[in-house]
Design a protein around this motif. Structure first.
Motif, PDB file in Angstrom:
ATOM      1  N   PHE A   3       0.838  -1.193   0.000  1.00  0.00           N
ATOM      2  CA  PHE A   3       0.000   0.000   0.000  1.00  0.00           C
ATOM      3  C   PHE A   3       0.875   1.246   0.000  1.00  0.00           C
ATOM      4  CE2 PHE A   3      -3.301  -2.877   1.176  1.00  0.00           C
ATOM      5  CZ  PHE A   3      -4.517  -2.228   1.034  1.00  0.00           C
ATOM      6  N   PRO A   4       0.484   2.282  -0.727  1.00  0.00           N
ATOM      7  CA  PRO A   4       1.219   3.550  -0.656  1.00  0.00           C
ATOM      8  C   PRO A   4       0.970   4.242   0.673  1.00  0.00           C
ATOM      9  CG  PRO A   4      -0.742   3.798  -2.018  1.00  0.00           C
ATOM     10  CD  PRO A   4      -0.640   2.334  -1.684  1.00  0.00           C
ATOM     11  N   ASP A   5       1.913   5.065   1.090  1.00  0.00           N
ATOM     12  CA  ASP A   5       1.783   5.812   2.337  1.00  0.00           C
ATOM     13  C   ASP A   5       1.262   7.229   2.130  1.00  0.00           C
ATOM     14  OD1 ASP A   5       2.669   3.760   4.060  1.00  0.00           O
ATOM     15  OD2 ASP A   5       4.757   4.194   3.535  1.00  0.00           O
ATOM     16  N   ASP A   6       1.015   7.592   0.899  1.00  0.00           N
ATOM     17  CA  ASP A   6       0.486   8.904   0.563  1.00  0.00           C
ATOM     18  C   ASP A   6      -1.020   8.773   0.314  1.00  0.00           C
ATOM     19  OD1 ASP A   6      -0.328  11.275  -0.628  1.00  0.00           O
ATOM     20  OD2 ASP A   6       1.451  11.461  -1.896  1.00  0.00           O
ATOM     21  N   PRO A   7      -1.845   9.472   1.106  1.00  0.00           N
ATOM     22  CA  PRO A   7      -3.293   9.328   0.912  1.00  0.00           C
ATOM     23  C   PRO A   7      -3.762   9.760  -0.469  1.00  0.00           C
ATOM     24  CG  PRO A   7      -2.799  11.153   2.395  1.00  0.00           C
ATOM     25  CD  PRO A   7      -1.531  10.383   2.212  1.00  0.00           C
ATOM     26  N   ASP A   8      -3.050  10.706  -1.084  1.00  0.00           N
ATOM     27  CA  ASP A   8      -3.444  11.133  -2.430  1.00  0.00           C
ATOM     28  C   ASP A   8      -3.220  10.035  -3.468  1.00  0.00           C
ATOM     29  OD1 ASP A   8      -4.212  13.623  -1.530  1.00  0.00           O
ATOM     30  OD2 ASP A   8      -2.231  14.518  -1.885  1.00  0.00           O
ATOM     31  N   VAL A   9      -2.335   9.104  -3.142  1.00  0.00           N
ATOM     32  CA  VAL A   9      -2.106   7.951  -4.016  1.00  0.00           C
ATOM     33  C   VAL A   9      -3.035   6.802  -3.625  1.00  0.00           C
ATOM     34  CG1 VAL A   9      -0.413   6.272  -4.845  1.00  0.00           C
ATOM     35  CG2 VAL A   9       0.289   8.632  -4.366  1.00  0.00           C
ATOM     36  N   MET A  10      -3.208   6.607  -2.314  1.00  0.00           N
ATOM     37  CA  MET A  10      -4.007   5.480  -1.848  1.00  0.00           C
ATOM     38  C   MET A  10      -5.496   5.639  -2.155  1.00  0.00           C
ATOM     39  SD  MET A  10      -4.605   3.831   1.960  1.00  0.00           S
ATOM     40  CE  MET A  10      -2.871   3.621   2.360  1.00  0.00           C
ATOM     41  N   LEU A  11      -6.030   6.820  -1.949  1.00  0.00           N
ATOM     42  CA  LEU A  11      -7.475   7.004  -2.093  1.00  0.00           C
ATOM     43  C   LEU A  11      -8.007   6.631  -3.479  1.00  0.00           C
ATOM     44  CD1 LEU A  11      -8.011  10.225   0.025  1.00  0.00           C
ATOM     45  CD2 LEU A  11      -9.101   8.010   0.419  1.00  0.00           C
ATOM     46  N   PRO A  12      -7.353   7.043  -4.581  1.00  0.00           N
ATOM     47  CA  PRO A  12      -7.860   6.622  -5.892  1.00  0.00           C
ATOM     48  C   PRO A  12      -7.838   5.104  -6.086  1.00  0.00           C
ATOM     49  CG  PRO A  12      -6.394   8.495  -6.128  1.00  0.00           C
ATOM     50  CD  PRO A  12      -6.259   8.021  -4.714  1.00  0.00           C
ATOM     51  N   ILE A  13      -6.849   4.431  -5.491  1.00  0.00           N
ATOM     52  CA  ILE A  13      -6.767   2.973  -5.600  1.00  0.00           C
ATOM     53  C   ILE A  13      -7.921   2.326  -4.845  1.00  0.00           C
ATOM     54  CG2 ILE A  13      -5.389   0.938  -5.014  1.00  0.00           C
ATOM     55  CD1 ILE A  13      -2.885   2.690  -5.414  1.00  0.00           C
ATOM     56  N   LEU A  14      -8.181   2.813  -3.639  1.00  0.00           N
ATOM     57  CA  LEU A  14      -9.299   2.280  -2.850  1.00  0.00           C
ATOM     58  C   LEU A  14     -10.630   2.565  -3.538  1.00  0.00           C
ATOM     59  CD1 LEU A  14      -8.200   3.376   0.745  1.00  0.00           C
ATOM     60  CD2 LEU A  14      -8.053   1.076  -0.230  1.00  0.00           C
ATOM     61  N   ARG A  15     -10.761   3.773  -4.051  1.00  0.00           N
ATOM     62  CA  ARG A  15     -12.014   4.156  -4.718  1.00  0.00           C
ATOM     63  C   ARG A  15     -12.252   3.278  -5.940  1.00  0.00           C
ATOM     64  NH1 ARG A  15     -10.823   9.045  -5.269  1.00  0.00           N
ATOM     65  NH2 ARG A  15     -11.810   9.826  -3.376  1.00  0.00           N
ATOM     66  N   ALA A  16     -11.221   3.047  -6.733  1.00  0.00           N
ATOM     67  CA  ALA A  16     -11.371   2.239  -7.944  1.00  0.00           C
ATOM     68  C   ALA A  16     -11.733   0.796  -7.617  1.00  0.00           C
ATOM     69  CB  ALA A  16     -10.082   2.281  -8.760  1.00  0.00           C
ATOM     70  N   ALA A  17     -11.219   0.298  -6.491  1.00  0.00           N
ATOM     71  CA  ALA A  17     -11.496  -1.084  -6.089  1.00  0.00           C
ATOM     72  C   ALA A  17     -12.798  -1.204  -5.295  1.00  0.00           C
ATOM     73  CB  ALA A  17     -10.339  -1.616  -5.246  1.00  0.00           C
ATOM     74  N   ASP A  18     -13.386  -0.072  -4.917  1.00  0.00           N
ATOM     75  CA  ASP A  18     -14.576  -0.057  -4.058  1.00  0.00           C
ATOM     76  C   ASP A  18     -14.309  -0.780  -2.741  1.00  0.00           C
ATOM     77  OD1 ASP A  18     -17.192   0.629  -3.353  1.00  0.00           O
ATOM     78  OD2 ASP A  18     -17.995  -1.281  -4.094  1.00  0.00           O
ATOM     79  N   VAL A  19     -13.178  -0.426  -2.119  1.00  0.00           N
ATOM     80  CA  VAL A  19     -12.736  -1.053  -0.880  1.00  0.00           C
ATOM     81  C   VAL A  19     -12.334   0.035   0.113  1.00  0.00           C
ATOM     82  CG1 VAL A  19     -10.916  -2.468   0.180  1.00  0.00           C
ATOM     83  CG2 VAL A  19     -11.981  -3.212  -1.950  1.00  0.00           C
ATOM     84  N   THR A  20     -12.672  -0.163   1.369  1.00  0.00           N
ATOM     85  CA  THR A  20     -12.297   0.742   2.446  1.00  0.00           C
ATOM     86  C   THR A  20     -11.065   0.215   3.163  1.00  0.00           C
ATOM     87  OG1 THR A  20     -14.592   1.416   2.825  1.00  0.00           O
ATOM     88  CG2 THR A  20     -13.079   1.701   4.658  1.00  0.00           C
ATOM     89  N   LEU A  21     -10.164   1.094   3.583  1.00  0.00           N
ATOM     90  CA  LEU A  21      -9.073   0.672   4.451  1.00  0.00           C
ATOM     91  C   LEU A  21      -9.656   0.440   5.843  1.00  0.00           C
ATOM     92  CD1 LEU A  21      -5.923   0.290   4.331  1.00  0.00           C
ATOM     93  CD2 LEU A  21      -5.808   2.427   5.614  1.00  0.00           C
ATOM     94  N   CYS A  22      -9.585  -0.808   6.307  1.00  0.00           N
ATOM     95  CA  CYS A  22     -10.282  -1.146   7.561  1.00  0.00           C
ATOM     96  C   CYS A  22      -9.331  -1.391   8.721  1.00  0.00           C
ATOM     97  CB  CYS A  22     -11.196  -2.349   7.349  1.00  0.00           C
ATOM     98  SG  CYS A  22     -10.364  -3.885   6.887  1.00  0.00           S
ATOM     99  N   GLY A  23      -8.117  -0.891   8.620  1.00  0.00           N
ATOM    100  CA  GLY A  23      -7.171  -1.053   9.713  1.00  0.00           C
ATOM    101  C   GLY A  23      -5.775  -1.279   9.176  1.00  0.00           C
TER     102      GLY A  23
END
Length: 305
Positions: free
Chosen positions: A47-67
């Motif tokens: 996982f990337p440590d930059d939220p600006d990089v991580m958020l588009p990946i999570l959004r595209a996968a329709d997945v929430t970071l749950c911990g």
């Protein structure tokens, strides 16, 4: 009652045993878990440590970071050292709206040492446990003040492994440090997950639904074999493929009103236990027992704008 189902990427990539890792990208890991029905994924090394990089990946996968795991060292290092190390993680988890950070104690631990047998796990004296509990409480309170709660993970081969050690830790600590209940680790350590839920339900804020293969666990020579040896032998698996009664475990959590994440964390050889197949087995079993316990499982992944 509402609940959400997540997974840990350790089924795909094992940080302690790289040979037990599948050569898949973060995007493929998220795709497989989401296709099995899981709406959350805990943070892993890809996982990337930059939220600006991580958020588009999570959004595209329709997945929430749950911990996600934080390697804490409060048993043998100062609060300030741990605060400095966790501060960037707190900011990242806040930015992606994660529910908590999982605190795993690695100080004095032998969980990552394949040449050290389980019987040589570290143990705290009564006075050390009391000091440790107070320190963790202060750390948990500080993290919550920064906007991100912790969840304390009792763990094989660490200073809080057995049911008795968990009870002692809970007695020595306070509400400022919530508990992650991990059925598999507690059962591996000879404890009773149902009894632990009854005793500590008021502080449980995160649940790992890890199963064990009883024959593997009982067949270990703990004077010679390590925690990582046990993992490599297949001690852990997903609900529905192991020996624990998750119908009873989930029902007991429901009886005490637990709502929140149930996260499948099952490190094993991805060649022998393909992660997608395991995810499908785990999700089907959890849906069966959670429906029976009266849970409504949320199906939405990444929060819609």
């Amino acid at each position: 009652m509402k609940a959400r189902l997540g997974m840990s990427p350790i089924a795909w990539w094992n940080d302690d045993l790289p040979e037990l890792s599948d050569d898949v990208s973060l995007e493929e890991c998220l795709r497989q878990s989401r296709s099995a029905g899981f709406t959350g994924m805990e943070k892993g090394r890809r996982f990337p440590d930059d939220p600006d990089v991580m958020l588009p990946i999570l959004r595209a996968a329709d997945v929430t970071l749950c911990g996600g795991w934080f390697s804490g060292t409060l048993v043998n290092e100062e609060l300030a050292v741990n605060k400095d190390r966790i501060a960037p993680m707190i900011e990242l988890f806040k930015a992606v709206d994660a529910p908590c950070i999982v605190y795993g104690e690695v100080g004095r631990s032998i969980q990552g040492k394949r040449d050290v047998p389980l019987a040589q796990k570290p143990k705290l004296t009564d006075d050390e446990m009391k000091t440790y509990g107070r320190t963790l409480t202060a750390f948990g309170e500080w993290c919550a003040e920064q906007g991100m709660p912790l969840s304390y993970h009792h763990h094989m081969a660490a200073v809080v492994e057995t049911e008795a050690e968990l009870d002692a830790f809970m007695a020595a600590s306070g509400e400022g440090i919530p508990l992650l209940l991990d059925a598999g680790h507690l059962a591996f350590a000879g404890g009773d997950p149902l009894r632990a839920i009854d005793k500590h339900h008021a502080r449980i804020n995160h649940v790992h639904v890890k199963d064990i293969r009883r024959a593997v666990v009982d067949g270990l020579d703990r004077s010679k074999q390590s925690f990582l040896d046990a993992v490599a032998l297949g001690a852990f698996t997903v609900p529905g493929d192991g020996s624990l009664d998750f119908g009873a475990i989930v029902q007991r959590l429901a009886d005490h009103g637990y709502e929140g994440w149930f996260v499948v964390e099952a490190e094993q050889d991805p060649v022998k236990a393909p992660p997608l197949k395991m995810a499908q087995i785990g999700h089907a079993e959890l849906m069966r027992v959670m429906t029976a316990a009266g849970y409504t499982v949320e199906t939405q992944g990444f929060p819609k704008a």
